[in-house]
Design a protein around this motif. Sequence first.
Motif, short mmCIF file in Angstrom:
data_model
loop_
_atom_site.label_atom_id
_atom_site.label_comp_id
_atom_site.label_asym_id
_atom_site.label_seq_id
_atom_site.Cartn_x
_atom_site.Cartn_y
_atom_site.Cartn_z
N GLN A 86 186.05 15.86 29.27
CA GLN A 86 184.73 15.24 29.50
C GLN A 86 183.57 16.21 29.37
N ILE A 87 183.60 17.00 28.32
CA ILE A 87 182.42 17.81 28.03
C ILE A 87 181.46 16.95 27.20
N PHE A 88 180.21 17.41 27.10
CA PHE A 88 179.23 16.65 26.33
C PHE A 88 179.24 17.16 24.90
N GLU A 94 176.09 26.22 25.53
CA GLU A 94 175.23 26.72 26.61
C GLU A 94 174.67 25.57 27.45
N GLU A 95 174.25 24.49 26.79
CA GLU A 95 173.72 23.35 27.55
C GLU A 95 174.79 22.75 28.47
N ASN A 96 176.01 22.69 27.98
CA ASN A 96 177.11 22.20 28.83
C ASN A 96 177.25 23.08 30.06
N ASN A 130 177.34 22.91 18.82
CA ASN A 130 177.71 21.71 19.55
C ASN A 130 179.12 21.85 20.11
N ALA A 131 179.28 21.45 21.37
CA ALA A 131 180.59 21.57 22.01
C ALA A 131 181.64 20.73 21.28
N MET A 141 188.47 25.53 27.83
CA MET A 141 187.84 26.71 28.45
C MET A 141 186.42 26.37 28.89
N LEU A 142 185.72 25.61 28.04
CA LEU A 142 184.35 25.21 28.39
C LEU A 142 184.35 24.34 29.65
#
Length: 233
Positions: A86-88, A94-96, A130-131, A141-142
Amino acid sequence: MLEIKALKSAYGRIEVLHGIDLSVSSGEIVTVVGANGAGKTTLLKCLSGVQPVIGGSISFRGETMTHVPGHKRLKRGLAQSPEGRQIFTNLSVEENLRLGAFLFTDARVDQDMAEAFQMFPVLKEKRNLNAGGLSGGQQQMLAIARALMGRPACLLLDEPSMGLAPILVAQIFDVVKGLKALDVTVLLVEQNAFGALSIADRGYVMETGRVTISGSAKELIADPRIREAYLGH
Ligand code: ATP
C-alpha cells in the motif's frame, strides 16, 4: 510492551479469532506464523485498529488499546506496514517517506529520512522517482522505511516477504532483523515460517483462529510438528 489477552474478532457473525493470547516484550522480534487463512492478518488488523474486537483486550505500553482508534495508536508508537505494501505509486519515493512522518513537523524528519536512506541506499538513489516504478523488493523496503518515519516503538509487519524472489526475501529478513539495532520492537506475521523464525526471538503458530504452539524461535524451528507442517521436512 504489547499484551493481547483472549482476543476475539469476527467478520459479520463469523468469528475468526477465538481467543488469542500473545505478548511482545520491548526489544523483541516476535513472529506469528501459520497457513493461509489462519487469522494472522485479522490479528494485525485488530492491533492497528481497523478490525473491531469483540472480546478480550489489547494493551500497549501499559495502556488499554482495545477500542482506541487507529490514528491514536500510531501516535502512541504502534505502527503497521500492511500486507500488499500500500505505497502511493503515483508519488515519489521521498514523498512516500514524508507521508510516513505526517505526525511530525520538526527538523528531525529530515534526519529520519537521511537515516532511512542510509538503511536503504537504493531508496536514496530513486528518491525522486515514482514509487510505482520500484521493484517488488524495493517497494517492500519503502513500505518498511515509511513505517519507520512514524518513529514507532513497535512495528507490525504483515508478510513482508510475500511475492518476492528468494534473494530479496533474504534481504527483507535482514532488514527486519536490523530493526533491533534501532530499538524497534517487531511483531512479524509470515507464511514463510523458516525465514521468520530464523530472525525472531519467539514465535506463535496460529491455526484457524487459535494459537496452537508457542515458544522460543529455536524451539519452534526444532519442533517436529512445525518442521512437518511449515518447514517442509
Ligand atoms: P493470509 O496469509 O491469506 O492473509 P491469514 O492467516 O492472514 O491469511 P486472515 O486473512 O486473517 O488469515 O483470515 C482469517 C479468516 O477470516 C479466514 O477464514 C478468511 O476467509 C476470513 N476473512 C478474512 N477477511 C475477511 C473478510 N473481509 N470478510 C469475511 N471473512 C474474512
